[in-house]
Design a protein around this motif. Structure first.
Motif, short mmCIF file in Angstrom:
data_model
loop_
_atom_site.label_atom_id
_atom_site.label_comp_id
_atom_site.label_asym_id
_atom_site.label_seq_id
_atom_site.Cartn_x
_atom_site.Cartn_y
_atom_site.Cartn_z
N VAL A 183 -6.68 90.04 -77.03
CA VAL A 183 -6.29 90.72 -75.69
C VAL A 183 -4.84 91.04 -75.79
CG1 VAL A 183 -6.66 91.16 -73.38
CG2 VAL A 183 -8.57 90.28 -74.65
N HIS A 184 -4.35 92.12 -75.38
CA HIS A 184 -2.92 92.19 -75.52
C HIS A 184 -2.38 91.73 -73.91
CE1 HIS A 184 0.88 95.29 -74.54
NE2 HIS A 184 1.11 94.39 -75.43
N VAL A 185 -1.28 90.91 -73.99
CA VAL A 185 -0.58 90.50 -73.07
C VAL A 185 1.03 90.87 -73.11
CG1 VAL A 185 0.29 88.40 -71.75
CG2 VAL A 185 -2.08 88.38 -72.80
N PRO A 186 1.52 91.81 -72.06
CA PRO A 186 2.69 92.31 -72.66
C PRO A 186 3.74 91.32 -71.71
CG PRO A 186 1.58 93.69 -70.74
CD PRO A 186 0.75 92.53 -71.19
N TYR A 187 5.04 91.40 -72.39
CA TYR A 187 6.20 90.57 -71.95
C TYR A 187 7.04 91.40 -71.92
CZ TYR A 187 3.37 86.22 -72.63
OH TYR A 187 2.44 85.35 -72.54
N GLN A 188 8.34 90.90 -71.18
CA GLN A 188 9.66 91.71 -71.18
C GLN A 188 10.57 90.99 -72.01
OE1 GLN A 188 11.51 92.37 -67.22
NE2 GLN A 188 9.54 93.45 -66.61
N GLY A 189 10.60 91.12 -73.35
CA GLY A 189 11.41 90.80 -74.23
C GLY A 189 10.88 89.76 -75.43
N ASN A 190 11.22 89.54 -76.62
CA ASN A 190 10.59 88.78 -77.51
C ASN A 190 10.87 87.09 -77.16
OD1 ASN A 190 9.28 90.34 -79.58
ND2 ASN A 190 11.15 90.87 -80.29
N PRO A 191 12.07 86.80 -76.51
CA PRO A 191 12.14 85.56 -76.00
C PRO A 191 11.05 85.11 -75.11
CG PRO A 191 14.33 86.62 -75.87
CD PRO A 191 13.34 87.54 -76.14
N ALA A 192 10.54 85.93 -74.34
CA ALA A 192 9.23 85.70 -73.27
C ALA A 192 8.21 85.45 -74.16
CB ALA A 192 9.37 86.66 -72.17
N VAL A 193 7.99 86.07 -75.17
CA VAL A 193 6.76 86.22 -75.95
C VAL A 193 6.88 84.78 -76.81
CG1 VAL A 193 5.62 87.31 -77.91
CG2 VAL A 193 6.77 88.55 -76.49
N VAL A 194 7.98 84.27 -77.11
CA VAL A 194 7.98 83.17 -77.79
C VAL A 194 7.73 82.06 -76.89
CG1 VAL A 194 9.71 81.31 -78.70
CG2 VAL A 194 9.86 83.53 -79.50
N VAL A 195 8.09 82.21 -75.51
CA VAL A 195 7.76 81.29 -74.70
C VAL A 195 6.03 81.17 -74.41
CG1 VAL A 195 7.82 80.67 -72.31
CG2 VAL A 195 10.12 81.08 -73.35
#
Length: 327
Positions: A183-195
């Motif tokens: 399931v897709h979870v959107p974030y605001q920017g790759n640093p947040a995806v890493v977190v």
């Protein structure tokens, strides 16, 4: 005497007319005439921000005016793209990513700008494959995809937002791997995806090399595979094709654009200076260290072709996978 005076008067009038006719030219100022605002749709520390800052200082030096990076995050970069599209002078430019120019309108029919009409396409600044990354205890290679397929929709994946290449790339991957239904979870920017991965909120994501390779080297993440062939940006990471995933080739890229009404003088000057900047070995190395492969020269034609071809690919993904704007 009258004839002489009349002649002198006529000559004087012609001289005055000639002088006045050249006044606008004498006082005309070449572009740029004030600081340039370089709008980036992602936060500081993101890969688009890194590309913007790599060219901002040398561009400022070349143009003789400050180039100020302005981070305006949100909506997968579309907020910043809209500000560039609506700019009314030659002093607002933007660093955009794939989705802003290719898939945004397909996913959001009410998008406040038209990617096909509202921009002057200048040049790509950097291109890169994406790395499929997972939590450090994830299995390797084919075993990872077996585990992901078995988990179905119990697993989540992150991206920098709806319509981004990372999002649509994962949807394409789901169409290539039977049973994969994360399931897709959107974030605001790759640093947040890493977190999100480090915090175990998501199990996997497609992220550019410059963001995740330090985490992989530190053992905090596992690199599963590349979305392209072998790349000098990630020489120790195998292509996904090595694990039996066919017809899967994607890159992420960032590009410099201006509003549609950007003057020819501004465009010509930008292309000239950007070509010189992108050929500078120190700047190319700086971009490489951030995870970008710089083009050999600035080219609006190459960018136009890239946008056209990728728009067709994204259209197929969106249609076949039923991607909706509310994902």
């Amino acid at each position: 005497m009258k004839t002489i005076l009349s002649g002198r008067l006529v000559v004087g009038m012609f001289a005055l007319f000639a002088l006045l006719s050249f006044v606008p030219v004498a006082f005309a100022q070449p572009w740029p005439t004030k600081p340039i605002r370089l709008v980036v749709g992602f936060p500081g520390g993101s890969t688009p921000d890194g590309a913007a800052r790599a060219i901002a200082q040398p561009l400022s030096k070349a143009l003789g005016q400050p180039v100020v990076v302005d981070n305006r995050s949100g909506a997968s970069g579309n907020i910043a793209a809209d500000q560039v599209a609506k700019a009314t002078d030659d002093h607002t430019l933007g660093i955009v990513i794939n989705g802003n120019l290719t898939s945004a309108k397909m996913l959001s029919p009410n998008l406040p700008y038209d990617p096909a009409k509202d921009f002057t396409l200048l040049s790509t600044v950097g291109t890169a494959p994406l790395i499929l990354v997972a939590q450090p205890d994830a299995p390797d290679g084919r075993a990872f995809f077996e585990a992901a397929s078995a988990a179905g929709d119990k697993w989540n994946y992150g991206s920098v937002g709806n319509g981004s290449v990372a999002h649509l790339g994962m949807e394409l991957l789901k169409s290539r791997v039977p049973g994969l239904a994360a399931v897709h979870v959107p974030y605001q920017g790759n640093p947040a995806v890493v977190v999100g991965i480090l915090g175990k909120q998501i199990q996997m994501a497609l992220i550019p090399p410059g963001v995740v390779l330090p985490q992989v080297a530190a053992g905090k993440m596992k690199a599963i595979g590349l979305t392209s062939g072998r790349s000098p940006l990630a020489p120790n990471v195998a292509p996904l094709a090595d694990f039996g995933i066919k017809d899967f080739q994607l890159e992420v890229w960032t590009a410099l654009v201006g509003p549609a009404n950007l003057s020819p003088a501004a465009k010509d000057r930008l292309m000239k200076e950007l070509t010189a900047i992108l050929q500078d070995e120190a700047i190319r190395q700086q971009l490489f260290n951030q995870g970008w492969k710089a083009p050999s020269t600035a080219s609006s034609t190459e960018l136009q072709t890239r946008v056209r071809d990728e728009t067709r690919i994204m259209q197929k993904i969106i249609s076949s996978q039923g991607v909706k704007s509310n994902q």
